[in-house]
Write a protein that holds these residues in place. Sequence first.
Motif, PDB file in Angstrom:
ATOM      1  N   VAL A 225       0.841  -1.204   0.000  1.00  0.00           N
ATOM      2  CA  VAL A 225       0.000   0.000   0.000  1.00  0.00           C
ATOM      3  C   VAL A 225       0.870   1.246   0.000  1.00  0.00           C
ATOM      4  O   VAL A 225       0.593   2.226  -0.717  1.00  0.00           O
ATOM      5  N   ALA A 226       1.968   1.200   0.783  1.00  0.00           N
ATOM      6  CA  ALA A 226       2.840   2.371   0.860  1.00  0.00           C
ATOM      7  C   ALA A 226       3.488   2.652  -0.486  1.00  0.00           C
ATOM      8  O   ALA A 226       3.601   3.814  -0.897  1.00  0.00           O
ATOM      9  N   ALA A 227       3.879   1.576  -1.188  1.00  0.00           N
ATOM     10  CA  ALA A 227       4.508   1.777  -2.498  1.00  0.00           C
ATOM     11  C   ALA A 227       3.524   2.399  -3.482  1.00  0.00           C
ATOM     12  O   ALA A 227       3.867   3.329  -4.224  1.00  0.00           O
ATOM     13  N   TRP A 228       2.292   1.900  -3.457  1.00  0.00           N
ATOM     14  CA  TRP A 228       1.288   2.454  -4.369  1.00  0.00           C
ATOM     15  C   TRP A 228       1.020   3.921  -4.047  1.00  0.00           C
ATOM     16  O   TRP A 228       0.930   4.766  -4.937  1.00  0.00           O
ATOM     17  N   LEU A 229       0.911   4.238  -2.741  1.00  0.00           N
ATOM     18  CA  LEU A 229       0.622   5.613  -2.337  1.00  0.00           C
ATOM     19  C   LEU A 229       1.762   6.544  -2.722  1.00  0.00           C
ATOM     20  O   LEU A 229       1.534   7.672  -3.169  1.00  0.00           O
ATOM     21  N   ARG A 230       2.997   6.051  -2.566  1.00  0.00           N
ATOM     22  CA  ARG A 230       4.148   6.888  -2.905  1.00  0.00           C
ATOM     23  C   ARG A 230       4.108   7.241  -4.385  1.00  0.00           C
ATOM     24  O   ARG A 230       4.301   8.390  -4.781  1.00  0.00           O
ATOM     25  N   GLU A 301      -4.769   2.845  14.502  1.00  0.00           N
ATOM     26  CA  GLU A 301      -3.529   3.540  14.849  1.00  0.00           C
ATOM     27  C   GLU A 301      -2.567   3.558  13.664  1.00  0.00           C
ATOM     28  O   GLU A 301      -2.235   2.517  13.114  1.00  0.00           O
ATOM     29  N   ALA A 302      -2.130   4.753  13.312  1.00  0.00           N
ATOM     30  CA  ALA A 302      -1.115   4.895  12.263  1.00  0.00           C
ATOM     31  C   ALA A 302       0.220   5.192  12.934  1.00  0.00           C
ATOM     32  O   ALA A 302       0.342   5.088  14.155  1.00  0.00           O
ATOM     33  N   SER A 303       1.208   5.567  12.137  1.00  0.00           N
ATOM     34  CA  SER A 303       2.531   5.756  12.707  1.00  0.00           C
ATOM     35  C   SER A 303       2.523   6.897  13.718  1.00  0.00           C
ATOM     36  O   SER A 303       1.807   7.880  13.569  1.00  0.00           O
ATOM     37  N   ASN A 304       3.312   6.732  14.770  1.00  0.00           N
ATOM     38  CA  ASN A 304       3.446   7.714  15.840  1.00  0.00           C
ATOM     39  C   ASN A 304       2.132   8.128  16.479  1.00  0.00           C
ATOM     40  O   ASN A 304       1.918   9.292  16.792  1.00  0.00           O
ATOM     41  N   ARG A 399      -2.174   7.673   6.408  1.00  0.00           N
ATOM     42  CA  ARG A 399      -2.114   8.795   7.334  1.00  0.00           C
ATOM     43  C   ARG A 399      -0.914   9.695   7.052  1.00  0.00           C
ATOM     44  O   ARG A 399      -0.958  10.885   7.334  1.00  0.00           O
ATOM     45  N   ASP A 400       0.142   9.123   6.470  1.00  0.00           N
ATOM     46  CA  ASP A 400       1.307   9.948   6.162  1.00  0.00           C
ATOM     47  C   ASP A 400       1.006  10.968   5.079  1.00  0.00           C
ATOM     48  O   ASP A 400       1.749  11.919   4.898  1.00  0.00           O
ATOM     49  N   TYR A 401      -0.082  10.752   4.330  1.00  0.00           N
ATOM     50  CA  TYR A 401      -0.478  11.714   3.314  1.00  0.00           C
ATOM     51  C   TYR A 401      -1.757  12.428   3.714  1.00  0.00           C
ATOM     52  O   TYR A 401      -2.513  12.895   2.865  1.00  0.00           O
ATOM     53  N   GLN A 402      -2.001  12.470   5.010  1.00  0.00           N
ATOM     54  CA  GLN A 402      -3.179  13.149   5.566  1.00  0.00           C
ATOM     55  C   GLN A 402      -4.498  12.580   5.064  1.00  0.00           C
ATOM     56  O   GLN A 402      -5.477  13.297   4.953  1.00  0.00           O
ATOM     57  N   VAL A 403      -4.513  11.298   4.732  1.00  0.00           N
ATOM     58  CA  VAL A 403      -5.769  10.663   4.332  1.00  0.00           C
ATOM     59  C   VAL A 403      -6.257   9.835   5.514  1.00  0.00           C
ATOM     60  O   VAL A 403      -5.491   9.086   6.108  1.00  0.00           O
TER      61      VAL A 403
ATOM     62  N   ARG B 409       1.052  16.933   9.127  1.00  0.00           N
ATOM     63  CA  ARG B 409       0.231  15.844   9.635  1.00  0.00           C
ATOM     64  C   ARG B 409      -1.246  16.160   9.575  1.00  0.00           C
ATOM     65  O   ARG B 409      -2.076  15.282   9.555  1.00  0.00           O
ATOM     66  N   GLY B 410      -1.562  17.460   9.611  1.00  0.00           N
ATOM     67  CA  GLY B 410      -2.955  17.844   9.491  1.00  0.00           C
ATOM     68  C   GLY B 410      -3.784  17.619  10.737  1.00  0.00           C
ATOM     69  O   GLY B 410      -4.985  17.824  10.720  1.00  0.00           O
ATOM     70  N   THR B 411      -3.157  17.196  11.838  1.00  0.00           N
ATOM     71  CA  THR B 411      -3.957  16.982  13.048  1.00  0.00           C
ATOM     72  C   THR B 411      -4.032  18.231  13.903  1.00  0.00           C
ATOM     73  O   THR B 411      -4.889  18.318  14.766  1.00  0.00           O
TER      74      THR B 411
END
Lengths: 687, 459
Positions: A225-230, A301-304, A399-403, B409-411
């Motif tokens: 998924v990350a590769a596709w999103l990138r 939960e996403a990263s961080n 989430r890294d792309y604000q989605v 991050r948009g949060t």
Amino acid sequence: MAETKEKSLSDEKPKPRVRPIVRLGIFLISHSFLVSIVCCTAGVLALFLLPVLAKNTYISENALMPGSASPMLSNQHVSDGNRLVKDLTNPNSKSSETGIESHKIIAQYMLDLGAEVSFHKFHPQMNQFHPLHFFSSPVSGKIQENYSCSSYGINTVGIIRAPRGDGKEAIVLVTPYNALKSGFGEALSLGIAYSVFSLLTQVTWLAKDIIWLVADSQYGEYAAVAAWLREYQTPKFSSLSTPNAEMCPDVNNLFELKGHSISGSKFSNSFRRAGTMAAALVLKVRDQNEQFEDTISIYAEASNGQMPNLDLINVVNYLAVHRQGLRVNVEKLWPLLNSSWLKSLGEIFESLAKVAKSLYPKWKFGIPATEYVEGTATLASSLYYQALGVPTGPHGAFRDYQVDAITLEISPKFSLDKVWRNDILLRGGRLIEGVIRSVNNLLEKFHQSFFLYLLTSPSKFVSVGVYMIAFALLIAPLPMVAASLYVDANSSSNCSKGDSSTPSAITDTDEHGIAIRSWSPTTSFMIWVLLSILSLLTLNSVLASPLACAKATQEKEWALVKSVTISSVFIGLGLMSVINFATAEIGALLMVPMCLLARPLKLDVRAGTLRSFCRLICNLVLGHIAFPPAAFFLLKGMLDGFGNANVGDFWMWVESLWAWNSATYLFIGMVQLPCWVLCVSILFHTC
Amino acid sequence: MEKLKKKIGSFSFWNWVIASIIFRLILIYFPKNLNLSSRPEVSTPLTSFRRLAEGYWLKQSSMSSYAGSMYHGSPLLLSLLGPLTVKRIEGQPNHLLYSLVSVIADVVSAMLIRATGQNLRLAYLRSLESLDLVKQIDVSEFLFSGDIAALIYLCNPFTIVACVGLSTSPIENMAVILCLYGACSRLIPLAAFGWVIATHLSLYPAILIIPVIFLLGCGPDSPPRKLFLQRHQQKEVLNQSKLPPGFSWGPIIHFAFWAFLWSVYVLVLCGISLKQFGGLWEMFKSTYGFILTVEDLSPNIGVLWYFFAEVFEFFRNFFLIVFHVNILFMILPLAIRLRHRPCYLAFVYVAICSMLKSYPSVGDSALYLGLLGWFVNELADMQFSLFLFCGYVGVSLLSPVMHNLWIWRGTGNANFYFTTAMVYACLQIVLVVEGISAVLNHDRKLRILITGKPQDAKS
């Protein structure tokens, strides 16, 4: 100089008028002992009160309107989905070694519906560590040099263009699928997605494009998924770029096959895009299930510790519970459910609430003890997974792309008859349809509801305004104690502080640790500990300046070191609470008592009173607990039993944190370990 | 105490200078990971390197460098630094030459600070001597404020970040320091040159003319003149030679003449380079006009962008006047109260400007924190020093995180970032207020030492 002057002035200087705010500060600082006890107790208590204070979720965005339209997914679509499941589980389709056949089947099905189809080839990327990730803009994925044709994955992407949209927005549906060894669950998830997809090609209300991504999960769901999103978010404009997957003969072969076997003009070789993503749903079906009813688990939960907007979870929860009759689950820490002390704590809160209600009938804040225990277990797991900073599923990549994205895992009660399978396809499909229809109604991106929250049950949450109180209470005494120590130490002598070298020593040692890769976790861990101690001792002897001057300053040196430690802990925790609240909370629970209590053991031994003896014991215990590996070992032992806890586990755990770019790794290396070392050096201070 | 003195005595100034230069060079060689030149804390619309390069590109393609509202700096800077933005050396980082210029500017500033600090220290010791306070105050414990100030300037992370982030603030700071150095060591043409260039580059240093006049008129910082008179009345021998000289107008006229000469020179140069593109009026409009009207509302560490993003359009002019007059209002009272300490007055002015200017960056803070080092002896008893230090560290770490939370991050939202900006402004206010009260207390202490009896604290 100041001393001499002060001496001459002390008897004659009039007391200057002090401003009220300064007077308040001085008052707090002079009573810092009492204040710190009260604040810390209140902070821990507030943490345990959080499940009681949790509010019911509500749908904040009016435009969502979940469940206002009746579902349109009919048995026709379900039987379409069933057909795909059958084709995929058919042993003939698995003949090919690379699993290309099943991708072709999926692509053909999509094409038959009239969707645009393309393949996306990717190489699994090595994780890179970006330590400055939280201070600056995200690093766009660097192109890696050494591609090999042997390892690549293929994502199949189908796009439906919305009849009523302008193509500027899209909703993403992701189904991880491993063509090589797919279980029945994965096929079923594809079936559900397909039935929804086939419905969505016919409906007229669609205002956002629908992207269905069948992510090739042979290198992990997240990586695909990350590769596709990138690729989706960072278009490459240079055509003469580095070696690409296109160059591999095997992949080109795939395209040739396509050309012959797949009819339809909507197939394209290039990467296809739709608009900006409004939301993403990752759909999975679990193979085995022990439960007695159909449940659906939500992973968010996403990263961080980043969470998707609460409205997305609300919509899923509302539709699953009130429309489809599914039970909704969020992760719990199961061992906590049976703990008796938690149960008794819940009973105490319950009886307190009863008393309060009898005193004044409008006070209704109590919850039943069982609910309290469940809430605490959910809250604990919510805290734990946020603190880890490792995403709990492929939704983390979005989430890294604000989605906003969540993973839905359907675990059906298993039986193999056809009626049951149709039922799951129908209910799962209708749930997905409902969610997509709600998101489709959105006019803006999710912004109404919370981003910073902790879940205590699928329908209850603690918002940032509430949980921050517990944290603020916990760390409030730190600046006061630091100031009072500083003032005390400063008033008796003006000697400057030394010992600033120890934190740098720690960061050094961490790098040592990273360099060791090839040994087993346990040996690497041991080598890391040895190297750290060695470099710490050398640096301490070379750089640190033990203030070997007058005796008066030496007595006060530990107070200054403690003051510096406490202020750096305060800054570190405050910073971390913004980056990842859960880590900061857990770190504060470990470190605040240790930092506040730290006092040279020698002084306590010399004093010989009961109070100093208690403090001595506390110091020793806390000094052991707050060492990160020890804390990890203890927690793991408490949750899984001490039998299978292993020293190397900590190494593995830290390595996974590193691999996922977690802020917790930095926190442990830059705040917790240095402060622990400083505290220990205070404990063993010679005075 | 003894230990500390020994430490100060033995520490090697030049080692630290070399270490800080090496550290800068290391950072210059790894610019990719840091990406400092795009940080809002480092590059404002006035100091941004990218805008400089854009302005130079426009100039090269024979267009007005102010076209498109990209560049807002001086045309002289464009002619001097512009070629460095495009020059590349094979195998070296992209902007190596430009970065080297920044490093050199930093080092020169530090040396000037050091020389000025030594001047100030000597003047201070001389005035103590003439007050006969040398016995009461142990002069040997006096710190070498020049060295300390120079090291604070060089090793300050803010300075390093501004230097490595390729902003033009090292150059602007150097002009300000040049002006103060010239005034302190009575090199009047140099002081006038520094003042004119600093004003030309960033407008706000114009108010430094008041401390410069005091410096030229009655010499560097000393205890109030009243004290000398009291001292001599006590002894009942009026020794004119021991009194500090009164205010003399000669150097000031000299200064005015040179300032006029330099400004005509600078304006003529600018006029020549902008001959085809609207001339000087265009320059004033897009440099000073841009500064005064706060046109660019992109976030920075100041407080004005948020305010003017929120304010209603028809109040805008009113509040523009209010904010700028705010600086002017503070000039006169401070000048009266601190007229015997012109260098400290200059520090206070610089700090106030960096707090209230329209596009502040960390480079401005670097300047006033460096100047603060001159007064370590006077500020030894300053209150809240720990609080201020921790506050500066905390805010400078928290602010990028809040920015990340808001933009990437948009949060979070703009309020998160603005909160840190407000806390930062508060810290600066506390620093200025406490600093001034510490210096006044120091004067009071000297008076008590002389008269031997405390007076009412309010006097």
